[in-house]
Write a protein that holds these residues in place. Structure first.
Motif, PDB file in Angstrom:
ATOM      1  N   GLY A  42       0.828  -1.204   0.000  1.00 47.91           N
ATOM      2  CA  GLY A  42       0.000   0.000   0.000  1.00 47.91           C
ATOM      3  C   GLY A  42       0.862   1.253   0.000  1.00 47.91           C
ATOM      4  O   GLY A  42       2.044   1.202   0.345  1.00 47.91           O
ATOM      5  N   GLY A  43       0.283   2.367  -0.416  1.00 44.22           N
ATOM      6  CA  GLY A  43       0.979   3.649  -0.322  1.00 44.22           C
ATOM      7  C   GLY A  43       2.132   3.841  -1.279  1.00 44.22           C
ATOM      8  O   GLY A  43       3.048   4.605  -1.017  1.00 44.22           O
ATOM      9  N   VAL A  44       2.109   3.143  -2.412  1.00 50.62           N
ATOM     10  CA  VAL A  44       3.203   3.282  -3.384  1.00 50.62           C
ATOM     11  C   VAL A  44       2.806   4.148  -4.577  1.00 50.62           C
ATOM     12  O   VAL A  44       3.564   4.296  -5.524  1.00 50.62           O
ATOM     13  CB  VAL A  44       3.701   1.911  -3.886  1.00 50.62           C
ATOM     14  CG1 VAL A  44       4.280   1.094  -2.742  1.00 50.62           C
ATOM     15  CG2 VAL A  44       2.589   1.130  -4.597  1.00 50.62           C
ATOM     16  N   ALA A  45       1.595   4.696  -4.546  1.00 55.91           N
ATOM     17  CA  ALA A  45       1.063   5.571  -5.604  1.00 55.91           C
ATOM     18  C   ALA A  45       0.361   4.821  -6.740  1.00 55.91           C
ATOM     19  O   ALA A  45       0.315   5.298  -7.866  1.00 55.91           O
ATOM     20  CB  ALA A  45       2.119   6.526  -6.164  1.00 55.91           C
ATOM     21  N   LYS A  46      -0.219   3.667  -6.439  1.00 61.14           N
ATOM     22  CA  LYS A  46      -1.039   2.972  -7.441  1.00 61.14           C
ATOM     23  C   LYS A  46      -2.205   3.857  -7.879  1.00 61.14           C
ATOM     24  O   LYS A  46      -2.430   4.079  -9.067  1.00 61.14           O
ATOM     25  CB  LYS A  46      -1.645   1.687  -6.863  1.00 61.14           C
ATOM     26  CG  LYS A  46      -0.689   0.535  -6.722  1.00 61.14           C
ATOM     27  CD  LYS A  46      -1.396  -0.716  -6.204  1.00 61.14           C
ATOM     28  CE  LYS A  46      -1.882  -0.612  -4.782  1.00 61.14           C
ATOM     29  NZ  LYS A  46      -0.807  -0.403  -3.788  1.00 61.14           N
ATOM     30  N   THR A  47      -2.975   4.313  -6.894  1.00 54.60           N
ATOM     31  CA  THR A  47      -4.185   5.080  -7.202  1.00 54.60           C
ATOM     32  C   THR A  47      -3.835   6.415  -7.868  1.00 54.60           C
ATOM     33  O   THR A  47      -4.445   6.802  -8.869  1.00 54.60           O
ATOM     34  CB  THR A  47      -4.988   5.325  -5.910  1.00 54.60           C
ATOM     35  OG1 THR A  47      -5.290   4.055  -5.325  1.00 54.60           O
ATOM     36  CG2 THR A  47      -6.283   6.072  -6.188  1.00 54.60           C
ATOM     37  N   THR A  48      -2.840   7.092  -7.315  1.00 52.42           N
ATOM     38  CA  THR A  48      -2.389   8.370  -7.872  1.00 52.42           C
ATOM     39  C   THR A  48      -1.971   8.187  -9.333  1.00 52.42           C
ATOM     40  O   THR A  48      -2.295   9.010 -10.194  1.00 52.42           O
ATOM     41  CB  THR A  48      -1.198   8.902  -7.042  1.00 52.42           C
ATOM     42  OG1 THR A  48      -1.611   8.999  -5.676  1.00 52.42           O
ATOM     43  CG2 THR A  48      -0.734  10.250  -7.535  1.00 52.42           C
ATOM     44  N   THR A  49      -1.273   7.091  -9.604  1.00 51.19           N
ATOM     45  CA  THR A  49      -0.787   6.847 -10.965  1.00 51.19           C
ATOM     46  C   THR A  49      -1.928   6.444 -11.893  1.00 51.19           C
ATOM     47  O   THR A  49      -2.018   6.948 -13.020  1.00 51.19           O
ATOM     48  CB  THR A  49       0.312   5.759 -10.935  1.00 51.19           C
ATOM     49  OG1 THR A  49       1.390   6.227 -10.121  1.00 51.19           O
ATOM     50  CG2 THR A  49       0.835   5.467 -12.336  1.00 51.19           C
ATOM     51  N   ILE A 240       8.490   9.842 -11.137  1.00 50.91           N
ATOM     52  CA  ILE A 240       7.478  10.634 -10.439  1.00 50.91           C
ATOM     53  C   ILE A 240       8.101  11.141  -9.143  1.00 50.91           C
ATOM     54  O   ILE A 240       8.367  10.356  -8.232  1.00 50.91           O
ATOM     55  CB  ILE A 240       6.210   9.794 -10.133  1.00 50.91           C
ATOM     56  CG1 ILE A 240       5.712   9.047 -11.378  1.00 50.91           C
ATOM     57  CG2 ILE A 240       5.128  10.693  -9.532  1.00 50.91           C
ATOM     58  CD1 ILE A 240       5.263   9.902 -12.536  1.00 50.91           C
ATOM     59  N   ARG A 241       8.352  12.430  -9.096  1.00 55.67           N
ATOM     60  CA  ARG A 241       9.014  12.995  -7.907  1.00 55.67           C
ATOM     61  C   ARG A 241       7.988  13.373  -6.853  1.00 55.67           C
ATOM     62  O   ARG A 241       6.800  13.464  -7.133  1.00 55.67           O
ATOM     63  CB  ARG A 241       9.860  14.202  -8.320  1.00 55.67           C
ATOM     64  CG  ARG A 241      10.891  13.801  -9.352  1.00 55.67           C
ATOM     65  CD  ARG A 241      11.888  14.864  -9.717  1.00 55.67           C
ATOM     66  NE  ARG A 241      12.656  14.411 -10.868  1.00 55.67           N
ATOM     67  CZ  ARG A 241      13.617  13.478 -10.804  1.00 55.67           C
ATOM     68  NH1 ARG A 241      13.971  12.951  -9.638  1.00 55.67           N
ATOM     69  NH2 ARG A 241      14.238  13.074 -11.895  1.00 55.67           N
ATOM     70  N   LYS A 242       8.496  13.588  -5.659  1.00 49.05           N
ATOM     71  CA  LYS A 242       7.616  13.994  -4.563  1.00 49.05           C
ATOM     72  C   LYS A 242       7.069  15.386  -4.812  1.00 49.05           C
ATOM     73  O   LYS A 242       7.797  16.268  -5.258  1.00 49.05           O
ATOM     74  CB  LYS A 242       8.398  14.007  -3.254  1.00 49.05           C
ATOM     75  CG  LYS A 242       8.329  12.707  -2.508  1.00 49.05           C
ATOM     76  CD  LYS A 242       8.736  12.875  -1.062  1.00 49.05           C
ATOM     77  CE  LYS A 242       8.662  11.522  -0.390  1.00 49.05           C
ATOM     78  NZ  LYS A 242       9.615  11.380   0.694  1.00 49.05           N
TER      79      LYS A 242
HETATM   80  N1  LIG Z   1       4.636  11.785  -6.043  1.00 46.32           N
HETATM   81  C1  LIG Z   1       4.049  11.941  -4.852  1.00 46.32           C
HETATM   82  N2  LIG Z   1       4.501  12.855  -3.979  1.00 46.32           N
HETATM   83  C2  LIG Z   1       3.933  13.023  -2.779  1.00 46.32           C
HETATM   84  N3  LIG Z   1       2.878  12.324  -2.332  1.00 46.32           N
HETATM   85  C3  LIG Z   1       2.356  11.383  -3.149  1.00 46.32           C
HETATM   86  C4  LIG Z   1       2.907  11.147  -4.447  1.00 46.32           C
HETATM   87  N4  LIG Z   1       2.179  10.173  -5.035  1.00 46.32           N
HETATM   88  C5  LIG Z   1       1.228   9.818  -4.155  1.00 46.32           C
HETATM   89  N5  LIG Z   1       1.318  10.545  -3.029  1.00 46.32           N
HETATM   90  C6  LIG Z   1       0.480  10.418  -1.818  1.00 46.32           C
HETATM   91  O1  LIG Z   1       0.849   9.223  -1.146  1.00 46.32           O
HETATM   92  C7  LIG Z   1      -0.293   8.587  -0.608  1.00 46.32           C
HETATM   93  C8  LIG Z   1      -0.407   7.167  -1.165  1.00 46.32           C
HETATM   94  O2  LIG Z   1      -0.653   7.233  -2.555  1.00 46.32           O
HETATM   95  P1  LIG Z   1      -1.725   6.289  -3.238  1.00 46.32           P
HETATM   96  O3  LIG Z   1      -1.767   6.641  -4.691  1.00 46.32           O
HETATM   97  O4  LIG Z   1      -3.017   6.345  -2.493  1.00 46.32           O
HETATM   98  O5  LIG Z   1      -1.019   4.864  -3.028  1.00 46.32           O
HETATM   99  P2  LIG Z   1      -1.642   3.383  -3.165  1.00 46.32           P
HETATM  100  O6  LIG Z   1      -2.823   3.475  -4.075  1.00 46.32           O
HETATM  101  O7  LIG Z   1      -0.525   2.562  -3.741  1.00 46.32           O
HETATM  102  O8  LIG Z   1      -1.993   2.938  -1.783  1.00 46.32           O
HETATM  103  C9  LIG Z   1      -1.482   9.460  -0.957  1.00 46.32           C
HETATM  104  O9  LIG Z   1      -1.756  10.284   0.130  1.00 46.32           O
HETATM  105  C10 LIG Z   1      -0.983  10.272  -2.138  1.00 46.32           C
HETATM  106  O10 LIG Z   1      -1.645  11.521  -2.213  1.00 46.32           O
END
Ligand SMILES: Nc1ncnc2c1ncn2[C@@H]1O[C@H](COP(=O)(O)OP(=O)(O)O)[C@@H](O)[C@H]1O
Ligand SMILES: [Mg+2]
Length: 280
Positions: A42-49, A240-242
């Motif tokens: 979890g928390g690796v940016a799956k949803t964000t991506t 993808i940077r922070k």
């Molecule tokens: N490039 C990024 N920089 C900073 N925060 C990020 C970045 N990508 C995602 N986040 C944040 O990190 C958290 C986890 O991302 P999320 O996409 O929900 O991960 P997953 O779906 O893998 O659990 C969220 O709060 C999201 O807004």
């Protein structure tokens, strides 16, 4: 641009491509390319991506559907829809075989929505014949209507993720470089190999995506180097940077591309879209 050369232990099977057996679904038939975003962490940016790449595809003129297979419904929420309030969701699609069309809402992109009861879908499906193919069947009916279908998955390798990998042509694996887990990636590859052998012979990794990079730290640079040593050309060129905007945008119910169209965060995903499109 030439297809990237897949080398290294990670992809020794890539050369053999799809086995001679009949493919699970028509390839190159003009329908959508289906991409699953998977990593059991979890928390690796799956949803964000999944969301921001989907919106970047849309910006470049493509018809895009996002499918939220995570019971937490983060992608659904990121488009301003409350998963606690939706009447019809992927639960109905998977368990009651409702057409996907009925759970699609139109936002920045089209979204097939999750609801909280999706958490019960794995158990409700467990005795069904063809349970691994429920999503594939639902998506196949929508393939002619889209150019890309982006499937977000939960942080596990359970039946919901198996459905996503069975429906997919390609898999994008976001990896947070701060907490790089090679063992986790090997486990994901093993699952994919089982999916290939039993359910979906053609599914391939489109790329491994380094996310949340803080390029100021030595550790992050080392982590990307380790990824490249182990997975070679499977690692995307895009990074993808922070950026704080990534945490802010979902609260507003939008993608970063809409929230801050001219910012760096939006550019990272536009660059990734260009890279994926260049693969063909
Ligand atoms: N490039 C990024 N920089 C900073 N925060 C990020 C970045 N990508 C995602 N986040 C944040 O990190 C958290 C986890 O991302 P999320 O996409 O929900 O991960 P997953 O779906 O893998 O659990 C969220 O709060 C999201 O807004
Ligand atoms: Mg998620």
């Amino acid at each position: 641009m030439a297809r990237r050369n897949r080398k290294s232990a990670a992809s020794s099977k890539a050369k053999s491509k799809a086995p001679a057996a009949q493919p699970a679904k028509p390839k190159g038939s003009g329908g959508a390319k289906v991409i699953a975003f998977a990593n059991q962490k979890g928390g690796v940016a799956k949803t964000t991506t999944a969301l921001n790449l989907a919106v970047a595809f849309k910006e470049s003129g493509h018809r895009v559907l996002a499918v939220d297979m995570d019971p937490q419904g983060n992608l659904t929420m990121s488009q301003g829809v409350d998963p606690d309030k939706v009447e019809k969701s992927l639960f109905d699609v998977l368990v009651h075989r409702m057409p996907l069309r009925e759970v699609i809402v139109e936002r920045e992109i089209d979204v097939a929505v999750a609801s909280i009861d999706l958490a019960g879908a794995e158990i409700a499906m467990s005795a069904q014949i063809g349970r691994e193919r429920a999503l594939q069947k639902a998506i196949d009916a929508e393939r002619p209507n889209y150019d890309f279908v982006c499937i977000d998955t939960p942080p596990s390798l359970g039946l919901l993720t198996v459905n996503a990998l069975t429906a997919a042509d390609k898999v994008i694996v976001p990896v947070q470089c701060e907490y790089l887990s090679m063992r986790g990636l090997v486990q994901l590859q093993n699952t994919l190999q089982m999916i290939r052998e039993n359910l979906n012979p053609g599914v391939e990794i489109e790329g491994i995506l380094p996310t949340m990079l803080d390029s100021r730290t030595v550790h992050a640079k080392e982590a990307v180097e380790i990824l490249e040593e182990n997975f070679g050309e499977l690692v995307f060129q895009s990074r993808i940077r922070k950026a704080i905007k990534f945490a802010e945008a979902p609260v507003r119910g939008t993608s970063v591309l809409k929230y801050d169209p001219d910012g760096n965060a939006a550019k990272y995903y536009r660059d990734l879209a260009d890279e994926v499109l260049s693969h063909g």
